[in-house]
Design a protein around this motif. Sequence first.
Motif, PDB file in Angstrom:
ATOM      1  N   SER A  24       0.819  -1.222   0.000  1.00 21.16           N
ATOM      2  CA  SER A  24       0.000   0.000   0.000  1.00 21.16           C
ATOM      3  C   SER A  24       0.846   1.261   0.000  1.00 21.16           C
ATOM      4  CB  SER A  24      -0.919   0.006   1.225  1.00 21.16           C
ATOM      5  OG  SER A  24      -0.158   0.049   2.425  1.00 21.16           O
ATOM      6  N   ALA A  25       2.169   1.107   0.120  1.00 23.01           N
ATOM      7  CA  ALA A  25       3.047   2.279   0.195  1.00 23.01           C
ATOM      8  C   ALA A  25       4.157   2.211  -0.838  1.00 23.01           C
ATOM      9  CB  ALA A  25       3.645   2.394   1.592  1.00 23.01           C
ATOM     10  N   CYS A  26       3.920   1.527  -1.959  1.00 24.55           N
ATOM     11  CA  CYS A  26       4.981   1.398  -2.945  1.00 24.55           C
ATOM     12  C   CYS A  26       4.509   1.849  -4.324  1.00 24.55           C
ATOM     13  CB  CYS A  26       5.506  -0.035  -3.004  1.00 24.55           C
ATOM     14  SG  CYS A  26       4.401  -1.220  -3.795  1.00 24.55           S
ATOM     15  N   ILE A  27       5.473   2.287  -5.116  1.00 23.88           N
ATOM     16  CA  ILE A  27       5.228   2.634  -6.510  1.00 23.88           C
ATOM     17  C   ILE A  27       6.132   1.737  -7.332  1.00 23.88           C
ATOM     18  CG2 ILE A  27       5.303   4.453  -8.252  1.00 23.88           C
ATOM     19  CD1 ILE A  27       5.041   6.479  -5.943  1.00 23.88           C
ATOM     20  N   GLN A  28       5.556   0.741  -7.963  1.00 19.76           N
ATOM     21  CA  GLN A  28       6.316  -0.248  -8.716  1.00 19.76           C
ATOM     22  C   GLN A  28       6.506   0.218 -10.156  1.00 19.76           C
ATOM     23  OE1 GLN A  28       3.754  -3.666  -8.130  1.00 19.76           O
ATOM     24  NE2 GLN A  28       4.992  -4.373  -6.388  1.00 19.76           N
ATOM     25  N   ALA A  29       7.717   0.035 -10.672  1.00 18.55           N
ATOM     26  CA  ALA A  29       8.015   0.491 -12.027  1.00 18.55           C
ATOM     27  C   ALA A  29       7.123  -0.193 -13.058  1.00 18.55           C
ATOM     28  CB  ALA A  29       9.484   0.242 -12.347  1.00 18.55           C
ATOM     29  N   GLY A  30       6.886  -1.476 -12.873  1.00 16.98           N
ATOM     30  CA  GLY A  30       6.091  -2.213 -13.848  1.00 16.98           C
ATOM     31  C   GLY A  30       4.613  -1.907 -13.795  1.00 16.98           C
ATOM     32  N   GLN A  31       4.116  -1.536 -12.620  1.00 16.34           N
ATOM     33  CA  GLN A  31       2.704  -1.217 -12.423  1.00 16.34           C
ATOM     34  C   GLN A  31       2.582   0.018 -11.530  1.00 16.34           C
ATOM     35  OE1 GLN A  31       1.536  -5.064 -10.715  1.00 16.34           O
ATOM     36  NE2 GLN A  31       0.564  -5.622 -12.653  1.00 16.34           N
ATOM     37  N   PRO A  32       2.937   1.177 -12.072  1.00 20.55           N
ATOM     38  CA  PRO A  32       3.012   2.375 -11.226  1.00 20.55           C
ATOM     39  C   PRO A  32       1.695   3.096 -11.005  1.00 20.55           C
ATOM     40  CG  PRO A  32       3.688   2.923 -13.438  1.00 20.55           C
ATOM     41  CD  PRO A  32       3.380   1.443 -13.442  1.00 20.55           C
ATOM     42  N   HIS A  33       0.639   2.737 -11.729  1.00 22.50           N
ATOM     43  CA  HIS A  33      -0.576   3.546 -11.747  1.00 22.50           C
ATOM     44  C   HIS A  33      -1.216   3.718 -10.367  1.00 22.50           C
ATOM     45  CE1 HIS A  33       0.042   2.250 -15.888  1.00 22.50           C
ATOM     46  NE2 HIS A  33      -0.642   3.309 -16.251  1.00 22.50           N
ATOM     47  N   GLN A  34      -1.370   2.610  -9.645  1.00 22.57           N
ATOM     48  CA  GLN A  34      -2.023   2.703  -8.337  1.00 22.57           C
ATOM     49  C   GLN A  34      -1.197   3.529  -7.361  1.00 22.57           C
ATOM     50  OE1 GLN A  34      -3.199  -1.048  -6.613  1.00 22.57           O
ATOM     51  NE2 GLN A  34      -3.604  -0.158  -4.599  1.00 22.57           N
ATOM     52  N   GLY A  35       0.095   3.283  -7.333  1.00 19.88           N
ATOM     53  CA  GLY A  35       0.960   4.041  -6.425  1.00 19.88           C
ATOM     54  C   GLY A  35       0.996   5.514  -6.760  1.00 19.88           C
ATOM     55  N   ILE A  36       1.040   5.839  -8.046  1.00 20.22           N
ATOM     56  CA  ILE A  36       1.056   7.244  -8.464  1.00 20.22           C
ATOM     57  C   ILE A  36      -0.264   7.925  -8.120  1.00 20.22           C
ATOM     58  CG2 ILE A  36       1.080   8.762 -10.479  1.00 20.22           C
ATOM     59  CD1 ILE A  36       3.221   6.965 -11.675  1.00 20.22           C
ATOM     60  N   ALA A  37      -1.355   7.222  -8.292  1.00 18.26           N
ATOM     61  CA  ALA A  37      -2.662   7.794  -7.943  1.00 18.26           C
ATOM     62  C   ALA A  37      -2.718   8.123  -6.455  1.00 18.26           C
ATOM     63  CB  ALA A  37      -3.772   6.809  -8.307  1.00 18.26           C
ATOM     64  N   GLN A  38      -2.183   7.241  -5.633  1.00 19.93           N
ATOM     65  CA  GLN A  38      -2.170   7.478  -4.187  1.00 19.93           C
ATOM     66  C   GLN A  38      -1.261   8.637  -3.832  1.00 19.93           C
ATOM     67  OE1 GLN A  38      -2.175   4.067  -1.372  1.00 19.93           O
ATOM     68  NE2 GLN A  38      -0.248   4.907  -0.623  1.00 19.93           N
ATOM     69  N   LEU A  39      -0.100   8.706  -4.480  1.00 23.24           N
ATOM     70  CA  LEU A  39       0.834   9.807  -4.240  1.00 23.24           C
ATOM     71  C   LEU A  39       0.195  11.136  -4.627  1.00 23.24           C
ATOM     72  CD1 LEU A  39       3.707  10.910  -3.623  1.00 23.24           C
ATOM     73  CD2 LEU A  39       4.282  10.421  -6.018  1.00 23.24           C
ATOM     74  N   ALA A  40      -0.424  11.183  -5.801  1.00 22.69           N
ATOM     75  CA  ALA A  40      -1.064  12.414  -6.261  1.00 22.69           C
ATOM     76  C   ALA A  40      -2.180  12.845  -5.318  1.00 22.69           C
ATOM     77  CB  ALA A  40      -1.611  12.219  -7.675  1.00 22.69           C
ATOM     78  N   ASP A  41      -2.907  11.878  -4.799  1.00 23.44           N
ATOM     79  CA  ASP A  41      -4.011  12.188  -3.887  1.00 23.44           C
ATOM     80  C   ASP A  41      -3.500  12.813  -2.595  1.00 23.44           C
ATOM     81  OD1 ASP A  41      -6.886  11.960  -3.095  1.00 23.44           O
ATOM     82  OD2 ASP A  41      -6.046  10.633  -1.559  1.00 23.44           O
ATOM     83  N   THR A  42      -2.419  12.276  -2.038  1.00 26.15           N
ATOM     84  CA  THR A  42      -1.877  12.833  -0.787  1.00 26.15           C
ATOM     85  C   THR A  42      -1.270  14.215  -1.004  1.00 26.15           C
ATOM     86  OG1 THR A  42       0.220  11.646  -1.125  1.00 26.15           O
ATOM     87  CG2 THR A  42      -1.444  10.553   0.209  1.00 26.15           C
ATOM     88  N   ILE A  43      -0.662  14.417  -2.163  1.00 30.58           N
ATOM     89  CA  ILE A  43      -0.115  15.737  -2.482  1.00 30.58           C
ATOM     90  C   ILE A  43      -1.251  16.753  -2.616  1.00 30.58           C
ATOM     91  CG2 ILE A  43       1.013  17.076  -4.313  1.00 30.58           C
ATOM     92  CD1 ILE A  43       2.837  14.634  -4.766  1.00 30.58           C
ATOM     93  N   THR A  44      -2.318  16.361  -3.270  1.00 31.87           N
ATOM     94  CA  THR A  44      -3.474  17.240  -3.449  1.00 31.87           C
ATOM     95  C   THR A  44      -4.072  17.645  -2.105  1.00 31.87           C
ATOM     96  OG1 THR A  44      -4.001  16.235  -5.581  1.00 31.87           O
ATOM     97  CG2 THR A  44      -5.782  17.411  -4.458  1.00 31.87           C
ATOM     98  N   LYS A  45      -4.236  16.672  -1.225  1.00 27.13           N
ATOM     99  CA  LYS A  45      -4.822  16.950   0.088  1.00 27.13           C
ATOM    100  C   LYS A  45      -3.862  17.751   0.973  1.00 27.13           C
ATOM    101  CE  LYS A  45      -7.820  12.880   0.107  1.00 27.13           C
ATOM    102  NZ  LYS A  45      -8.081  11.534   0.693  1.00 27.13           N
ATOM    103  N   GLY A  46      -2.565  17.588   0.753  1.00 32.05           N
ATOM    104  CA  GLY A  46      -1.583  18.291   1.571  1.00 32.05           C
ATOM    105  C   GLY A  46      -1.411  19.750   1.201  1.00 32.05           C
ATOM    106  N   ALA A  47      -1.731  20.094  -0.036  1.00 30.94           N
ATOM    107  CA  ALA A  47      -1.596  21.491  -0.470  1.00 30.94           C
ATOM    108  C   ALA A  47      -2.766  21.858  -1.378  1.00 30.94           C
ATOM    109  CB  ALA A  47      -0.271  21.685  -1.199  1.00 30.94           C
ATOM    110  N   PRO A  48      -3.986  21.869  -0.845  1.00 33.50           N
ATOM    111  CA  PRO A  48      -5.155  22.148  -1.697  1.00 33.50           C
ATOM    112  C   PRO A  48      -5.122  23.530  -2.317  1.00 33.50           C
ATOM    113  CG  PRO A  48      -5.744  22.227   0.640  1.00 33.50           C
ATOM    114  CD  PRO A  48      -4.364  21.667   0.565  1.00 33.50           C
ATOM    115  N   GLU A  49      -4.449  24.469  -1.647  1.00 34.28           N
ATOM    116  CA  GLU A  49      -4.420  25.838  -2.155  1.00 34.28           C
ATOM    117  C   GLU A  49      -3.540  25.992  -3.394  1.00 34.28           C
ATOM    118  OE1 GLU A  49      -0.708  25.393   0.225  1.00 34.28           O
ATOM    119  OE2 GLU A  49      -2.787  24.692   0.384  1.00 34.28           O
ATOM    120  N   ALA A  50      -2.641  25.032  -3.635  1.00 34.63           N
ATOM    121  CA  ALA A  50      -1.650  25.183  -4.707  1.00 34.63           C
ATOM    122  C   ALA A  50      -2.220  24.918  -6.087  1.00 34.63           C
ATOM    123  CB  ALA A  50      -0.464  24.254  -4.454  1.00 34.63           C
ATOM    124  N   GLY A  51      -3.251  24.114  -6.176  1.00 35.80           N
ATOM    125  CA  GLY A  51      -3.892  23.868  -7.459  1.00 35.80           C
ATOM    126  C   GLY A  51      -3.265  22.745  -8.266  1.00 35.80           C
TER     127      GLY A  51
END
Length: 241
Positions: A24-51
Amino acid sequence: MQALTNLTNSIIPGFSHQGIINESACIQAGQPHQGIAQLADTITKGAPEAGAPFWRLRAWGMLIWQPVYLAILSAYRLQTSIDNFEQLTLKQTAHYTLGYQLPENSQLIHHDSIDEAIDQLAPALATLCQGYAEALCEQMPVRQPLLMAILADTLFTTLEHLINQNILVVSDHNKAQWLFHQGQKWCQLMNLTVPKTAQRLLVQETSFQRKTCCLIYRCHGAKECANCPRLVAKQKDPIAL
C-alpha cells in the motif's frame, strides 16, 4: 548493493534500500498507476491551495528524484551501473517518496570508467522515467514535454548539488563547464533536450539556472526556489509577475 545503500543513507537518512515495502506504500516500475494515484491524492490533500498545476509537477518530482540520485551516485561515486534498474520500486510516505527497492537478484556492475557506467545507467533511467511519465499523464492532464524538461533540469541541479556538498569531487578547475558537459552527456543519452539556460555555464562560472518552475511558491508559506526562472523574470519585469 550494500555499498550503494550505505552511500545514499549517509546523504539523506532513510534514502536506502528497503528489504520490504508494504504494497500500500509502494510505486512499482512495472505497475506504477495505483501508487502514483495514491501519491497524487496525498499531495493534493496536503496542499489544496496550490492547485492542479502544482500537484502534478510535485508528483513528478517525487517520482524522479530518487532514480536520478541513484544513477548519478552509482556512476560517479561507485563507478558502477545498477542491474535491473528499470524495475526500481519507490517507497511512499504520505506526500513524499523516500526509500527504494530493487529485485532480489539485482547487483552493482563495476565498469572500467565512469563513462561506461553512465552509458549503461542513462538509458535505464530514461526507460524508468518514461514509464512514470506515461502513468502520470493517465492520472492527471500534463504534457510529457514539460515532464521531460523538468527531468533535464533535475539532472543538472542534482549534479550541481552533489558537487556543492563535496559528495562529487570534480578535478576540473572549472566546475561550471564540467557541470555543463556532464549534464549534456546524460541528456543526450536519455534523448532529452539540454536546457537552454545551461549554456550560461560555458561562458561564465555561475550556478545552473533552471528552465522550468516547480510552482512550489503556490503553497502557503513557500516562495520560489533559489534557481527558479521566475526570479529572473521578476528582475527583468517586476510588474509582470
